[in-house]
Design a protein around this motif. Sequence first.
Motif, PDB file in Angstrom:
ATOM      1  N   ALA A  38      90.099  72.671  98.873  1.00  0.00           N
ATOM      2  CA  ALA A  38      91.092  72.578  97.789  1.00  0.00           C
ATOM      3  C   ALA A  38      91.985  73.807  97.704  1.00  0.00           C
ATOM      4  O   ALA A  38      93.189  73.689  97.446  1.00  0.00           O
ATOM      5  N   TYR A  39      91.428  74.980  97.916  1.00  0.00           N
ATOM      6  CA  TYR A  39      92.231  76.198  97.806  1.00  0.00           C
ATOM      7  C   TYR A  39      93.093  76.443  99.042  1.00  0.00           C
ATOM      8  O   TYR A  39      94.140  77.084  98.944  1.00  0.00           O
ATOM      9  N   LYS A  40      92.664  75.932 100.182  1.00  0.00           N
ATOM     10  CA  LYS A  40      93.427  76.134 101.416  1.00  0.00           C
ATOM     11  C   LYS A  40      94.432  75.006 101.646  1.00  0.00           C
ATOM     12  O   LYS A  40      95.440  75.202 102.320  1.00  0.00           O
ATOM     13  N   VAL A 157      82.623  75.331  94.373  1.00  0.00           N
ATOM     14  CA  VAL A 157      83.302  76.377  95.155  1.00  0.00           C
ATOM     15  C   VAL A 157      83.715  77.525  94.241  1.00  0.00           C
ATOM     16  O   VAL A 157      83.558  78.704  94.576  1.00  0.00           O
ATOM     17  N   GLN A 158      84.238  77.200  93.064  1.00  0.00           N
ATOM     18  CA  GLN A 158      84.647  78.229  92.109  1.00  0.00           C
ATOM     19  C   GLN A 158      83.474  79.096  91.693  1.00  0.00           C
ATOM     20  O   GLN A 158      83.590  80.319  91.595  1.00  0.00           O
ATOM     21  N   SER A 159      82.339  78.468  91.417  1.00  0.00           N
ATOM     22  CA  SER A 159      81.172  79.227  90.946  1.00  0.00           C
ATOM     23  C   SER A 159      80.681  80.208  92.004  1.00  0.00           C
ATOM     24  O   SER A 159      80.224  81.304  91.686  1.00  0.00           O
ATOM     25  N   LYS A 160      80.822  79.829  93.266  1.00  0.00           N
ATOM     26  CA  LYS A 160      80.410  80.734  94.346  1.00  0.00           C
ATOM     27  C   LYS A 160      81.385  81.889  94.511  1.00  0.00           C
ATOM     28  O   LYS A 160      81.039  82.927  95.084  1.00  0.00           O
ATOM     29  N   ASN A 161      82.610  81.693  94.017  1.00  0.00           N
ATOM     30  CA  ASN A 161      83.650  82.696  94.196  1.00  0.00           C
ATOM     31  C   ASN A 161      83.657  83.741  93.088  1.00  0.00           C
ATOM     32  O   ASN A 161      84.392  84.708  93.135  1.00  0.00           O
ATOM     33  N   ILE A 162      82.848  83.522  92.055  1.00  0.00           N
ATOM     34  CA  ILE A 162      82.791  84.481  90.962  1.00  0.00           C
ATOM     35  C   ILE A 162      81.803  85.584  91.313  1.00  0.00           C
ATOM     36  O   ILE A 162      80.623  85.321  91.563  1.00  0.00           O
ATOM     37  N   VAL A 163      82.272  86.798  91.363  1.00  0.00           N
ATOM     38  CA  VAL A 163      81.432  87.963  91.629  1.00  0.00           C
ATOM     39  C   VAL A 163      81.578  88.911  90.445  1.00  0.00           C
ATOM     40  O   VAL A 163      82.679  89.365  90.138  1.00  0.00           O
ATOM     41  N   SER A 344      87.444  90.008  89.245  1.00  0.00           N
ATOM     42  CA  SER A 344      86.228  89.210  89.148  1.00  0.00           C
ATOM     43  C   SER A 344      86.518  87.732  88.959  1.00  0.00           C
ATOM     44  O   SER A 344      85.866  86.877  89.559  1.00  0.00           O
ATOM     45  N   MET A 345      87.516  87.400  88.149  1.00  0.00           N
ATOM     46  CA  MET A 345      87.754  86.021  87.754  1.00  0.00           C
ATOM     47  C   MET A 345      88.806  85.300  88.585  1.00  0.00           C
ATOM     48  O   MET A 345      88.920  84.079  88.507  1.00  0.00           O
ATOM     49  N   ASP A 346      89.572  86.009  89.395  1.00  0.00           N
ATOM     50  CA  ASP A 346      90.673  85.366  90.112  1.00  0.00           C
ATOM     51  C   ASP A 346      90.148  84.393  91.164  1.00  0.00           C
ATOM     52  O   ASP A 346      89.287  84.727  91.973  1.00  0.00           O
ATOM     53  N   ILE A 352      84.746  88.561  99.347  1.00  0.00           N
ATOM     54  CA  ILE A 352      84.785  89.863 100.020  1.00  0.00           C
ATOM     55  C   ILE A 352      85.695  90.864  99.295  1.00  0.00           C
ATOM     56  O   ILE A 352      85.422  92.059  99.241  1.00  0.00           O
ATOM     57  N   HIS A 353      86.785  90.363  98.684  1.00  0.00           N
ATOM     58  CA  HIS A 353      87.676  91.247  97.929  1.00  0.00           C
ATOM     59  C   HIS A 353      86.958  91.811  96.699  1.00  0.00           C
ATOM     60  O   HIS A 353      87.161  92.965  96.312  1.00  0.00           O
ATOM     61  N   LYS A 354      86.123  90.988  96.083  1.00  0.00           N
ATOM     62  CA  LYS A 354      85.440  91.374  94.856  1.00  0.00           C
ATOM     63  C   LYS A 354      84.264  92.314  95.163  1.00  0.00           C
ATOM     64  O   LYS A 354      84.021  93.276  94.437  1.00  0.00           O
ATOM     65  N   ILE A 355      83.565  92.006  96.246  1.00  0.00           N
ATOM     66  CA  ILE A 355      82.464  92.874  96.670  1.00  0.00           C
ATOM     67  C   ILE A 355      82.988  94.253  97.041  1.00  0.00           C
ATOM     68  O   ILE A 355      82.373  95.282  96.718  1.00  0.00           O
TER      69      ILE A 355
END
Length: 367
Positions: A38-40, A157-163, A344-346, A352-355
């Motif tokens: 969805a994001y790509k 997918v969104q939940s996995k992307n939250i760091v 964190s929320m974007d 990797i950007h958040k880590i």
Amino acid sequence: MNHKEKLKNIYSLSFSIADIKDIPQQCLEYILLIGEQAYKQKGVYTVLITLLTHKSLFSEQDIRKHQSSMPGGFSGRTIDTLSITPTLKELGLPSMAESGWLTRSLEQPYPYNLDYQGKISNKAVKKAFLTIIDYVQSRPEQADNVLRLILNKVIEVQSKNIVNVAKLVNPDTLNILSIVSCLEEHFSTKYKVRGGSKLPVLAIYATYKSLLDEVKRYEKCTLAPLGSHTASDLTSRSSGDIEVFDEQGHICEAIEVKLDREIDLTIVRIAYEKIIRFNPKRYYILSCKNIKIYEIQEINNIISQVREEHGCQIIINGVVPTIQYYLRLISLEIFVNNYSNLVSMDTELQPIHKIKWNELIEKLGVE
């Protein structure tokens, strides 16, 4: 029930899919692929969400005929622009700047039959897209379930992307140079994935959030919500990546932010077009690169022309120098917290950007 209400209703039911049965395994795999991508593949995903929502409301409509010029067709683009894309944005789901039908491969004047010739670049996504449409066209009672399955995958997918980003424990030790050093490293790291170009946008946005709260010049101003950083300048309805509105609701400042691109005549000319259209008082063009040396004179000529003809001041500067200057005027702790929260929320950033920001913020002192 209209399209907006229907999509919101389906979304509310998409957090659990245990009750959904009888979807063929092959079709289920295609559905999950669309959700994963969805994001790509926002154009394909948005068009499919529109078609499924419309099919749910009007089961007799042949959703393959997505343009009103087709016999028995309807205007999918209009429905998307007025109802679907705004609702996706409201729900915090991936969305296009305006409509999925602005994607050239999807706007072709042919029905979405299995042999549709539009050149969707990802062949697997194209097959999934057309197969799902064909399936729902023959099984309209499954439109709601297919839509729920796609949205459920997007939610996953969104939940996995939250760091979660670490919080500062000793804010009194913060200093401008250390913050700037962390930001520079965050921007310049080679991540080898999409999304990094939004980092300087988030940093400038975090700066403006503080400016509006702490600096008198901005005390009656408001910030527009951040849009997608992948939107084309040709299709975007905003004057820049960041917009500041005055008390009367007029754009007083617009900010365009670039990461790995030198400021050249093309960028400045696009800014000129937006100034004519939106009439801001100031237009900032900020980049992590320099101005193209051999175009400086022509760029300065445009800046003078705009000032004389429209009264708008174009300001060209570096991203980091701009932030460094403003950090003298605002709370360092609040700025770092603002930026951390945005990172964190974007949803356009990758984990990797958040880590990486978590690693960098340790240098500033964390719990």
